[in-house]
Structures are given as C-alpha cells and as structure tokens.
Scaffold this active site. Structure first.
Site, mmCIF file in Angstrom:
data_model
loop_
_atom_site.group_PDB
_atom_site.id
_atom_site.type_symbol
_atom_site.label_atom_id
_atom_site.label_comp_id
_atom_site.label_asym_id
_atom_site.label_seq_id
_atom_site.Cartn_x
_atom_site.Cartn_y
_atom_site.Cartn_z
ATOM 1 N N ARG A 86 42.441 -47.355 -9.927
ATOM 2 C CA ARG A 86 42.009 -47.919 -11.228
ATOM 3 C C ARG A 86 40.811 -47.098 -11.693
ATOM 4 N NH1 ARG A 86 41.254 -54.263 -12.052
ATOM 5 N NH2 ARG A 86 41.756 -53.817 -14.225
ATOM 6 N N ASP A 228 31.800 -53.587 -14.685
ATOM 7 C CA ASP A 228 32.632 -52.648 -13.935
ATOM 8 C C ASP A 228 31.979 -51.278 -13.817
ATOM 9 O OD1 ASP A 228 34.657 -54.781 -14.968
ATOM 10 O OD2 ASP A 228 35.603 -53.725 -13.300
ATOM 11 N N LYS A 239 35.190 -56.579 -18.630
ATOM 12 C CA LYS A 239 36.477 -57.087 -19.098
ATOM 13 C C LYS A 239 36.540 -57.181 -20.617
ATOM 14 C CE LYS A 239 39.376 -57.748 -17.269
ATOM 15 N NZ LYS A 239 40.389 -56.664 -17.207
HETATM 16 O O1 MRU Z 1 40.516 -56.356 -14.497
HETATM 17 P P1 MRU Z 1 39.600 -57.085 -13.544
HETATM 18 O O2 MRU Z 1 39.979 -58.511 -13.347
HETATM 19 O O3 MRU Z 1 39.407 -56.347 -12.254
HETATM 20 O O4 MRU Z 1 38.200 -57.087 -14.306
HETATM 21 C C1 MRU Z 1 37.091 -57.630 -13.641
HETATM 22 C C2 MRU Z 1 35.861 -57.675 -14.454
HETATM 23 O O5 MRU Z 1 35.800 -57.203 -15.568
HETATM 24 C C3 MRU Z 1 34.657 -58.277 -13.788
HETATM 25 O O6 MRU Z 1 33.813 -58.855 -14.728
HETATM 26 C C4 MRU Z 1 33.887 -57.170 -13.041
HETATM 27 O O7 MRU Z 1 34.740 -56.435 -12.237
HETATM 28 C C5 MRU Z 1 32.816 -57.735 -12.216
HETATM 29 S S1 MRU Z 1 33.425 -58.586 -10.762
HETATM 30 C C6 MRU Z 1 32.079 -59.053 -9.855
#
Ligand code: MRU
Length: 341
Positions: A86, A228, A239
């Site tokens: 990813r 992220d 997200k």
């Molecule tokens: O696509 P995802 O569900 O992996 O996205 C996750 C997020 O955007 C979270 O807010 C981020 O990874 C922080 S998790 C502690």
C-alpha cells in the site's frame, strides 16, 4: 518466535494470524498468513489495515519467514514486495527500513526477530504516550468527533486518536464521541463503533455528511483523527473525508487534532502534494460488500473516482499529538518535522 497477541495480530506456532477487519464486527475470523502473497492480499483488501498495523504485520511476517528458513536474498525481495503493498501509510516503509538494516547483519535471523518484536513493543508504548499527551488537551465534558478507525485494531496498543479519546473517557473528560461512518469502507461504522462499544465509551454513529450540521449546532468540541503520513511541513494524509472535517472545523472554530506515532513522520516528503495517494477499486463506491452481504446500487456503467486518502494542510491543524509530545503550529513552521541536518 514467542507467542504474541494484540487486538488484531497473533503469533502461534511460528505463524502469523490476522484478525479480518473486513469481516468485523459481524464475524470474528482469524486468517492464517503463511507467506508474502497472503499478507499482501490481506493488506490490499484491508483485512489488515491502519498505518501502524500494516508496518508491524509486514515486519513480523519477515521475521517468521527468516526463522522458517527463507534465504537472505528471498527475504530481501520479499521485503520490497511488502513495501509496495500500500503506498500512502509511511509506517510500512519506515518499519521495513529498520527490518532491512536487521537483514544486513550476519546473524540476520535473530536480528529480524528482535527488531520485529521491538517494533511491536515500541508501538504499544508509543500509543500509551500519545494517549497521555492527548488526554491533557481534552476539556471536561467534551463531545469529540472522530473519523475512520485509529484504535487497538489499527495498532499494537490502545491506538492513536482513539487511544486519546478512550484515555480522556477514563479520565472523566469525555461526554460522548461522534463516530463518522467513513465511507466507502465504513471503518468508523464497523470498527470504531465496535471498539468504543467494547470499551464502554458512549458514542453516536453518524453518516459523514452529518458532521457539518452537528458543528453548526455546537455539538462538537474537538475533532481527533489519525494519520497515514505527516510531511515535513506538517501536512497530513489520512482517510478520505479527513480534509472536509478540517475545513469544517476551521469554519466553526473547533480545534482539529492529529494523533500519530513518530513512525508516521516522513521528513523526506516536503509537503502533502508529494504524498502518494492510493486509488482503490470502483466497486467500493458503486456498492458495498462484506460479511453483511454484497450490494450494488450504482448503474453498471457508472464511472468512479475513489482515492483512499486526502491531505489536510498544516494550517488547519491545531496540534500534532505525537509520542514525543504535542507539536504546535509554531514548532512545525520552525521546522520540527524537517529532516535532521
Ligand atoms: O485505509 P485504512 O483503513 O488503512 O486507513 C486508515 C486511516 O486512515 C487511519 O486513520 C490511519 O491509518 C491511522 S491508524 C492509527
């Protein structure tokens, strides 16, 4: 390797198991993860998800593969395959950089195991520190809003933004939590709602589009989200839907906080525009699929745009709550996230 258990990762009999976050909360399914292709598939389908957890699962798998006899050259290529699973969450790359240093050692099998377990333990401790720093920022009686899932499911510990919120609740400062359902994959509606329920924290689940009117009605005191990737200028990828919340918070004069471990920092990335944003399958937007069933509502020939993340500019962020403490806008402007010289 020793046995290990976090909310969503498990090591038993020298094998990695992951809790299927696409099946939760309707079904609790632990998936075996014997090889690199299995984990890549779990990551791409978001059975394993959340920035810290992606990095930890990849690190643990590499260590297990080494213990189970995989040759050094194959471990090196496996590491690069996992790195590409990813693109947006930099924790994956940061964790694998550390695993790569371990792999370069003569006693790489021991070194990889040591490093992977250290990353897990560190993440637990980082979550606790973030929660302690963040809870200080929560005023008594707060109604907090959060997006996506940033809890124990997404980390090895209590979580990042959700760790702050649950610590604030334990300290008696949180009245309730507004949980964005987080379309298209419903990490809020499925995972955060489930985690808050397990913790006994009072919450109300809302559709993403309801946040604005709640803010206008003065029903939200602060917004807490995870990250992220945090660029050197303080811009934050998180997200999809996070940026809209930040704009709304700014308009309504509500503080908008980002909670993350230092493993989410990317000093080499100058700003949000340089953060790679993952594009995902059309089917996530044309309908829903999961343990609850498979539904399509869009026309068969619907054209779709589905970025998994957006970028919130630093100017909209009231504080970056890291394990090292609360970073202010002034510190970010002074270059605290810039590469060390
Ligand atoms: O696509 P995802 O569900 O992996 O996205 C996750 C997020 O955007 C979270 O807010 C981020 O990874 C922080 S998790 C502690």
């Amino acid at each position: 390797m020793q046995t290990l258990q976090t909310t969503s990762l498990r090591i038993r009999d020298n094998q990695l198991w992951i809790l299927d976050q696409q099946a939760l909360p309707q079904k609790t399914i632990w998936c075996p993860t014997p090889g690199v292709a299995d984990l890549v598939e779990h990551i791409k389908t978001l059975r394993v998800r959340g920035a810290p957890l992606i990095g930890l699962s990849a690190s643990l798998l590499l260590a297990l593969l080494a213990e189970n006899g995989m040759a050094k050259a194959e471990l090196a290529s496996s590491l690069e395959i996992l790195r590409a699973a990813r693109p947006t969450a930099v924790n994956l790359m940061n964790n694998l950089d550390r695993m790569k240093l371990a792999l370069a050692q003569d006693n790489y099998v021991t070194a990889l195991t040591f490093e992977a377990l250290r990353l897990v333990e560190e993440d637990r401790a980082l979550c606790d520190k973030i929660a302690a720093h963040g809870a200080q920022l929560i005023a008594p009686g707060s109604r907090l809003l959060t997006h996506c899932n940033t809890g124990g499911l997404a980390t090895a510990g209590v979580g990042t933004a959700l760790g702050v919120i649950s610590r604030g609740w334990q300290d008696g400062r949180v009245e309730k939590v507004w949980v964005d359902e987080t379309r298209p994959l419903l990490q809020g509606g499925r995972l955060t709602a489930w985690e808050l329920g397990e913790l006994g924290v009072p919450y109300r689940l809302i559709c993403d589009s309801m946040a604005a009117s709640l803010m206008a009605q003065k029903q939200v005191d602060a917004i807490w989200v995870g990250a992220d990737r945090i660029a050197a200028n303080g811009d934050v990828a998180n997200k999809i839907g996070t940026y809209s919340l930040a704009v709304l918070a700014h308009f309504h004069g509500i503080p908008f906080y980002v909670a993350a471990p230092h493993t989410t920092l990317d000093p080499a990335c100058p700003n949000g525009a340089a953060i790679p944003i993952e594009q995902r399958a059309e089917t996530e937007v044309t309908g829903v699929a999961g343990s609850f069933g498979d539904v399509r509502w869009a026309p068969d020939d619907a054209q779709v745009y589905n970025p998994a993340f957006d970028v919130t500019p630093a100017a909209l962020i009231a504080g970056w709550v890291l394990d090292t403490g609360v970073v202010t806008a002034a510190q970010v402007e002074a270059g605290v996230f810039q590469p060390a010289r």
